[in-house]
Structures are given as C-alpha cells and as structure tokens.
Motif scaffolding. Structure first.
Motif, PDB file in Angstrom:
ATOM      1  N   VAL A   1      10.503  14.635 -10.799  1.00  6.61           N
ATOM      2  CA  VAL A   1       9.635  14.375  -9.850  1.00  6.61           C
ATOM      3  C   VAL A   1       7.996  14.022  -9.423  1.00  6.61           C
ATOM      4  N   ALA A   2       7.611  12.887  -8.708  1.00  7.81           N
ATOM      5  CA  ALA A   2       6.361  12.035  -9.015  1.00  7.81           C
ATOM      6  C   ALA A   2       6.141  13.159  -7.587  1.00  7.81           C
ATOM      7  N   SER A   3       4.888  12.317  -8.056  1.00  3.83           N
ATOM      8  CA  SER A   3       3.755  12.474  -7.267  1.00  3.83           C
ATOM      9  C   SER A   3       2.973  11.003  -6.661  1.00  3.83           C
ATOM     10  N   VAL A   4       3.132  11.186  -4.923  1.00  6.43           N
ATOM     11  CA  VAL A   4       1.989  10.094  -4.186  1.00  6.43           C
ATOM     12  C   VAL A   4       0.748   9.906  -4.735  1.00  6.43           C
ATOM     13  N   TRP A   5       0.367  11.388  -4.882  1.00  7.25           N
ATOM     14  CA  TRP A   5      -1.278  11.045  -4.211  1.00  7.25           C
ATOM     15  C   TRP A   5      -1.833  10.773  -5.588  1.00  7.25           C
TER      16      TRP A   5
ATOM     17  N   ASP B   1       0.815  -1.258   0.380  1.00  9.55           N
ATOM     18  CA  ASP B   1      -0.057  -0.305  -0.169  1.00  9.55           C
ATOM     19  C   ASP B   1       1.007   1.354   0.032  1.00  9.55           C
ATOM     20  N   GLN B   2       1.985   1.185  -0.414  1.00  8.78           N
ATOM     21  CA  GLN B   2       2.148   2.381  -0.476  1.00  8.78           C
ATOM     22  C   GLN B   2       3.278   2.970  -1.649  1.00  8.78           C
TER      23      GLN B   2
ATOM     24  N   LEU C   1       5.585 -11.757   5.065  1.00  4.68           N
ATOM     25  CA  LEU C   1       6.199 -11.966   3.750  1.00  4.68           C
ATOM     26  C   LEU C   1       5.696 -13.129   3.770  1.00  4.68           C
ATOM     27  N   SER C   2       5.428 -14.447   2.567  1.00  2.88           N
ATOM     28  CA  SER C   2       4.147 -15.270   1.585  1.00  2.88           C
ATOM     29  C   SER C   2       5.442 -16.000   2.479  1.00  2.88           C
ATOM     30  N   ASP C   3       4.981 -17.093   2.898  1.00  2.00           N
ATOM     31  CA  ASP C   3       6.040 -18.591   2.691  1.00  2.00           C
ATOM     32  C   ASP C   3       7.384 -18.472   0.981  1.00  2.00           C
ATOM     33  N   LYS C   4       6.308 -18.178   0.110  1.00  4.53           N
ATOM     34  CA  LYS C   4       6.886 -18.332  -1.899  1.00  4.53           C
ATOM     35  C   LYS C   4       8.059 -17.414  -0.878  1.00  4.53           C
ATOM     36  N   GLN C   5       8.107 -16.172  -0.623  1.00  6.62           N
ATOM     37  CA  GLN C   5       8.766 -14.682  -1.250  1.00  6.62           C
ATOM     38  C   GLN C   5       9.801 -15.031   0.426  1.00  6.62           C
ATOM     39  N   LYS C   6       9.956 -15.764   1.488  1.00  6.76           N
ATOM     40  CA  LYS C   6      10.969 -16.481   2.315  1.00  6.76           C
ATOM     41  C   LYS C   6      11.887 -17.149   1.716  1.00  6.76           C
ATOM     42  N   ALA C   7      11.175 -17.996   0.737  1.00  7.88           N
ATOM     43  CA  ALA C   7      11.844 -19.621   0.145  1.00  7.88           C
ATOM     44  C   ALA C   7      12.757 -18.272  -0.442  1.00  7.88           C
ATOM     45  N   ILE C   8      12.079 -17.169  -1.731  1.00  2.52           N
ATOM     46  CA  ILE C   8      13.226 -16.851  -2.416  1.00  2.52           C
ATOM     47  C   ILE C   8      14.394 -15.881  -1.984  1.00  2.52           C
ATOM     48  N   LEU C   9      14.199 -15.178  -0.688  1.00  2.00           N
ATOM     49  CA  LEU C   9      14.705 -14.444   0.254  1.00  2.00           C
ATOM     50  C   LEU C   9      16.738 -15.427   0.636  1.00  2.00           C
ATOM     51  N   SER C  10      15.613 -16.595   1.064  1.00  3.22           N
ATOM     52  CA  SER C  10      16.361 -17.574   1.545  1.00  3.22           C
ATOM     53  C   SER C  10      18.102 -18.395   0.256  1.00  3.22           C
ATOM     54  N   GLU C  11      16.969 -18.187  -0.986  1.00  3.38           N
ATOM     55  CA  GLU C  11      18.165 -18.276  -2.048  1.00  3.38           C
ATOM     56  C   GLU C  11      19.481 -17.320  -2.540  1.00  3.38           C
ATOM     57  N   VAL C  12      19.248 -15.911  -1.767  1.00  4.36           N
ATOM     58  CA  VAL C  12      20.311 -14.373  -2.001  1.00  4.36           C
ATOM     59  C   VAL C  12      21.171 -15.060  -1.167  1.00  4.36           C
ATOM     60  N   GLN C  13      22.691 -14.948  -1.818  1.00  2.00           N
ATOM     61  CA  GLN C  13      24.057 -15.224  -0.875  1.00  2.00           C
ATOM     62  C   GLN C  13      24.826 -13.970  -1.425  1.00  2.00           C
ATOM     63  N   ASN C  14      25.657 -13.858  -0.427  1.00  2.00           N
ATOM     64  CA  ASN C  14      26.370 -12.323  -1.307  1.00  2.00           C
ATOM     65  C   ASN C  14      25.664 -11.734  -1.720  1.00  2.00           C
ATOM     66  N   GLY C  15      25.087 -11.267  -1.439  1.00  2.00           N
ATOM     67  CA  GLY C  15      23.768 -10.025  -2.143  1.00  2.00           C
ATOM     68  C   GLY C  15      23.789  -9.048  -0.656  1.00  2.00           C
ATOM     69  N   GLU C  16      22.438  -7.549  -1.090  1.00  2.00           N
ATOM     70  CA  GLU C  16      22.376  -6.929  -0.693  1.00  2.00           C
ATOM     71  C   GLU C  16      19.653  -7.208  -0.660  1.00  2.00           C
ATOM     72  N   VAL C  17      20.050  -6.477   0.757  1.00  2.00           N
ATOM     73  CA  VAL C  17      17.990  -6.245   0.270  1.00  2.00           C
ATOM     74  C   VAL C  17      17.867  -5.299   1.076  1.00  2.00           C
ATOM     75  N   LEU C  18      16.783  -4.696   0.063  1.00  2.00           N
ATOM     76  CA  LEU C  18      16.924  -3.119  -0.298  1.00  2.00           C
ATOM     77  C   LEU C  18      15.190  -3.099   0.910  1.00  2.00           C
ATOM     78  N   SER C  19      14.945  -2.701   1.783  1.00  2.00           N
ATOM     79  CA  SER C  19      13.407  -3.375   2.665  1.00  2.00           C
ATOM     80  C   SER C  19      13.057  -1.686   3.000  1.00  2.00           C
ATOM     81  N   PHE C  20      12.241  -1.426   2.420  1.00  2.00           N
ATOM     82  CA  PHE C  20      10.993  -0.024   2.493  1.00  2.00           C
ATOM     83  C   PHE C  20      10.089  -1.081   3.536  1.00  2.00           C
ATOM     84  N   GLY C  21       9.485  -0.599   3.982  1.00  2.00           N
ATOM     85  CA  GLY C  21       9.103  -1.526   5.374  1.00  2.00           C
ATOM     86  C   GLY C  21       8.438  -2.482   6.487  1.00  2.00           C
ATOM     87  N   ILE C  22       9.671  -3.216   6.078  1.00  2.00           N
ATOM     88  CA  ILE C  22      10.490  -4.040   7.241  1.00  2.00           C
ATOM     89  C   ILE C  22      11.882  -3.226   7.590  1.00  2.00           C
ATOM     90  N   SER C  23      12.134  -2.740   9.499  1.00  2.00           N
ATOM     91  CA  SER C  23      13.395  -3.090   9.427  1.00  2.00           C
ATOM     92  C   SER C  23      14.379  -3.870   9.693  1.00  2.00           C
TER      93      SER C  23
END
Length: 620
Positions: free
Chosen positions: A531-535, A430-431, A458-480
């Motif tokens: 320059v873009a609008s959020v609204w 919703d962001q 995150l859904s179980d499928k999304q957690k599984a995708i994250l578990s496959e990331v090695q030596n990388g980075e995650v940019l998180s908007f909304g989860i600390s």
C-alpha cells in the motif's frame, strides 16, 4: 485531489448525558456564531476608504468563523476543544473569555476566568522582568498589593531569580512564556482557559505547567477549557471534548471517543458517504489476526529504498542504478532501467550519496554506477570518493522528463547484453499515482516507460520510439487508445493498446491491479499487497523491484482522502478475500495505527464476507 472537508455533525455524535448531572453549569454556549467581514479589496488609506464608501464600492465578504455551536461545561469538567487550523477553536475561547462578542447566540459565564490565550500579551520588552510582572499583573486586574504578596511565588515558578533585573528583550521565548504562565495562574480561578499554552517552552516547563493545571483541577475543582493540537494531551487531561471543523460542531462526548474519531477523520477530505463507510468499518466488531498490516519503511526515503532493495536478489551486482530521491520521474525511468539490466536501484541526493545508499553500494562492490536524472555531477563523484566507492560513474540527464525517458530508452537499447521487451508504458509527467501503480509491472516485464508532458503529448523522439514497436503492446496512463491510434496508427504494427483512464489515481490503480491479476503473461498474487501513498509517495520509489520480486500488487490509498480508503474497501471485496496481508510503504505519521487498523478490518471483513457467501451458496 478532492477538497471536500465534511463539517456536518457525525451520526455517532454523543451527548454529555447532562440530565442526571446536578453540578453547576460554568459555561453555557448557546447557538453561538461569529461572523467577520473581510474587505473584497485592499484599501491603503482613509482617503481610499472614504471614496469607496461614497461610490458604494466598499464590498465585504462574510466569513463565519463559528456557525451555530452549542455546548455546556459544568463545574470540575476538563473540557477539550479539537479541530484543524482555522476551525474556530481560538475564536471560541475568545468568545468565552469575553474578548469577542458573538454575532449570534449567547455565551453565559458563571464565575471568574483566568484566560491563558496569548501568553506574554502586554509585556514591554524594554522593561525588566521585575517591572513586567507588575505591568502584566495590572493588565490582568491584579492589584499591586496582590502582586507583592505573590511575587516570590511567581519568580520561583518561572525560575528566573537570576534574571529579574534583565530587560525582557534579552529573554528567550520560553522564559517569557514561563513568566506569563506564572502570573496568569497565581490565582485560583473558577474557570481556566488554556489555548495551546502547554505546547510552549521546553519539555520540563510543559510538565510543570501541566502539573499546576492538574493541581487546580484536583484540589480546587477548577473548570478548565483546553485547546490543543495534541490528541494525546486532550485525551489524557480531559473528560469531555468537542470537535469543531471549519466553525461547525462535528462531535461532542467523552474525550477518548472524540479524540479517536478526530484521529481517524479530522481534517480529512472526501465525500460524506465515504466518511460514513470508514466510520462503519472502524466500528465493526471484527477480530483481526496480529500483523495483518505492517509498516515497511526506513528513517527517510533513502534508507527506505535501501531496506527494500536489500531484500531483492539481482542477477547483476556489478552495475548499480542511482536516481535523485526528490525527482519521481527520474526514479520511474531509473527503476525500469534497473529492471532491464536486472541490477540494483537506489536513491541519491542531488549533490551527495546518502550513508544508507553508500553502505549498501559497498556490499555490491559495483564496477559501474549509472546516475539517472539531474544531479550535481561533481558533488556525486566527490561523495562517492569520500565513501570509498571505486566504481566508474556515468550520468544520464536531460532538460525534462520527456527527454530523460527517451534518453533512458536509447541507453537501454544500446546495451549488448539486454533488450527492452515489446511492451511500452506511457505516463503523464504529473501523475504520481500512475507512476507508482505501473512501477512493479515495468520492472518485471523489462518495459520501457515514456513520460509525456502534462497534456499527454508525445515528443517527436517518443513517437519515433513507438513506431519501432512491432507485435507488442502499449499500456497507456493518460492517453486514450483511440487517440494513440488516430495519431500513430499502432494497429498497423500489430500493437495492442490498453488504456487506463479512470477517474482519479485510485480508480486507475484498481483497474490496473485487476487487469494484472487476469493478465496471463505476468504472474502476480494478491495474497500480500503493498500500500503506497499518492500524496507522499517517496517511501514507495523502490516498490518496482520489491513488488516484482515478491509478486505483490501495489495498491494506492491515502488515509487523508476518505474516498481512496473507501475505494480500497471496494477493491478488497472485488478480489473476493484474496488479500490476507498488507505492507504499507510509509511511516507511522503517514499511516497511523488507527489507519492500519481500518485496513486490517477491511481485509478481514472481505475474507469473512467471501467465506459467508461461499457457505451460503453451498447450503442453498
């Protein structure tokens, strides 16, 4: 979104300089307040009303439609009243016309009034126009003899000679308005009150009404009070104006000055401090180069997307990605997929391909079209056939954004000639602001975007995708970063998490922009910024390919949110004058000329400030 609408008088409010004006005062509004009592619950019968009184359960909530408003109008003035819907403009006119008695204060009138507040009030639609002219005239206090003398004049002005003996129920609303206006203005009043009258009827009738009002002003020095939502109309007709916001007088003075401030601030939300800074910026004596801020958009979101994509060279044109332009999550993951394949990305409607999209598709001669998101499959296929598009069409769809983002990740992972980078982006569903902020980075870095639910889960499928990331980075908007580590232990996979959890989308955007500018793996220049609008972000759905190709950052700013405008000033200062030009993604109703003027002054001010500081450091 913030909900604060300022109602305090502006510090720049001007007086009418009445001290040297000897013209008679026609209207004197002195500390007028109008209070209405609203029942706290609905009562459907007299019996319920009496019972509520007996039980002492009849409760009212006080609503102040006007709160301590004062002004004077002198003979010959054309006085405009501005304000957003529900601000008390019409209530004020009714107080002046004597329809309402003020709860507090006084309103003194010197002269007779012709009120054009509700045109057509008192008409009997079963009667003919001829009969209604006499009826309405009587309600306005005209004698039958007076109507007889002016009957032909009324009919001629209203242009209803052929329809005089037709029942008014068969008239259009414009024809009814013609008759009402003609009757109300047949006399020459001392004071004419006009409430949105000039916005009814057809264009020619509006011109005719305005010409009659101008004649009353110029030839007979009639004092006129006008309420209108048209700033241009108030500025053109009036010499003085008052801006009323939520019942409070915000500013009084010359109509041109009041209209200018109303265009800039009227109905906008934000803190009083932010409003003051925006006013300060627009009033700065700064000479801005031409075309510092330009508009970048088409006739609608689909043509805007085509216009942006047309300027972006792509490695592969045999494949084109489409996504429904009314689904921002679908467009977000479709943009990341087009970045992965390095192919064009355009917008479609739910059941058809817009002409602007189809025209550009024909230039690509794509052999394959991939539609991402929930659309009417057969409608898209039929539309493609009608446009003469011959490519094979396939669809990627899912029941929610979470599953769609996972499906797009799987689709990209299965490609033989492309692969996702080891960067993953997480955004809440919703962001909208965060969606737009990360689009250029995801496209440029072949980063997959996973959309969580509104709670950041995150859904179980999304957690599984994250578990496959090695030596990388995650940019998180909304989860600390800490929550992700606690749940998934990403540090064990040598994954670095950057979280962007600032307060509000504009602060997040600034944080992410500054992070990109110092992030060595992704080259970006702030010399030109989008320059873009959020609204209203729909013109910015193609910002990913366009910004990534040009190396532009994407800033978020909504002119209706003064805090976001003020935040833009801070960002430009933080970038130390690096920004020289801006392109706004939105039409002139979203970003007006005055809004763009504020941005242009902010860009120039930041550059001048940096230059002054540099000179100061040298001299010292």
């Amino acid at each position: 979104m913030p909900t604060i609408v300022n109602t305090t008088p502006l510090a720049i409010a001007t007086s009418f300089n009445d001290a040297n004006d000897n013209r008679p005062v026609m209207v004197d509004v002195n500390h007028v307040s109008m209070v209405f009592n609203m029942a706290s619950e609905q009562l459907n019968s007299i019996k319920e009303y009496v019972i509520a009184i007996a039980k002492r359960e009849l409760m009212f909530k006080e609503f102040r439609a006007l709160d301590d408003v004062s002004f004077t109008v002198r003979k010959g003035d054309v006085f405009g009243i501005l304000g957003t819907n529900g601000s008390g403009k019409s209530t004020m006119l009714k107080v002046i016309a004597g329809v309402l008695e003020p709860s507090e204060g006084t309103c003194t009138i010197n002269g007779n009034i012709a009120p054009l507040i509700e045109l057509g009030a008192g008409f009997d639609m079963e009667l003919t126009a001829r009969e209604n002219i006499y009826l309405n005239g009587a309600l306005l206090g005209y004698s039958r003899k007076f109507i007889d003398e002016h009957f032909d004049e009324i009919v001629s002005f209203a242009e209803i000679e052929k329809f005089l003996d037709m029942p008014m129920k068969n008239y259009s609303s414009g024809m009814v308005a013609r008759i009402a206006f003609a009757i109300a203005t047949v006399i020459i009043p001392d004071i004419l009150i006009v409430d949105e009258v000039l916005s009814v009827g057809d264009f020619m009738f509006q011109q005719k009404c305005e010409q009659r009002i101008q004649k009353l002003i110029k030839e007979h020095e009639v004092t006129v009070l006008i309420v209108s939502h048209s700033n241009d109309q108030i500025e053109r007709l009036c010499n003085k104006a008052i801006w009323i916001e939520k019942g409070h007088a915000r500013m009084m003075g010359a109509a041109s000055e009041v209209c200018r401030m109303y265009r800039l601030l009227g109905g906008h939300v934000g803190s009083q401090e932010a409003e003051s800074k925006v006013v300060e910026m627009i009033n700065r004596d700064i000479s801005c180069p031409d075309n510092i801020v330009t508009t970048l958009c088409g006739d609608d979101r689909y043509s805007s997307a085509a216009k942006l994509m047309k300027s972006v060279p792509t490695k592969r044109n045999d494949i084109v990605i489409l996504a429904p332009g009314d689904s921002i999550p679908s467009c977000v993951v479709a943009s990341s997929l087009s970045g992965l394949i390095e192919c064009p990305f355009l917008l479609t409607k739910q059941n058809s391909i817009p002409n602007s999209t189809a025209d550009l598709l024909k230039t690509y001669n794509a052999g394959k079209i991939i539609v991402v998101g929930d659309v009417e499959n057969e409608g898209i296929k039929r539309s493609a056939h009608d446009h003469g598009l011959k490519g094979e069409i396939s669809f990627i769809a899912a029941e929610n954004p979470q599953n769609l983002s996972a499906a797009v990740y799987d689709f990209g992972s299965a490609l033989a000639d492309a692969s996702w980078s080891n960067t993953l982006i997480l955004v809440k569903s919703d962001q909208n602001g965060d969606f737009i902020t990360q689009l250029p980075y995801a496209y440029a870095n072949k980063a997959s975007v996973l959309i969580t639910n509104e709670d950041g889960k995150l859904s179980d499928k999304q957690k599984a995708i994250l578990s496959e990331v090695q030596n990388g980075e995650v940019l998180s908007f909304g989860i600390s970063a800490q929550d992700l580590e606690n749940e998934l232990g990403l540090s064990q996979q040598n994954v670095t998490v950057h979280d962007f959890l600032d307060d509000g989308p504009y602060n997040v955007n600034c944080h992410f922009t500054e992070w990109q500018l110092t992030h060595t793996d992704h080259k970006i220049s702030a010399e030109t910024a989008l320059v873009a609008s959020v609204w209203d972000p729909f013109d910015a759905l193609l910002v990913g390919p366009y910004a990534a190709h040009n190396g532009y950052p994407c800033f978020l700013e909504d002119p209706q949110d003064l805090d976001s405008v003020c935040r833009m000033f801070i960002l430009l200062d933080d970038l130390k004058g690096a920004v020289s030009k801006m392109e706004v993604l939105g039409n002139n109703s979203l970003y007006t000329q005055l809004d763009k003027q504020v941005l242009a002054k902010a860009v120039t001010h930041a550059k001048n400030k940096t230059l002054r500081n540099a000179i100061g450091s040298i001299t010292h």
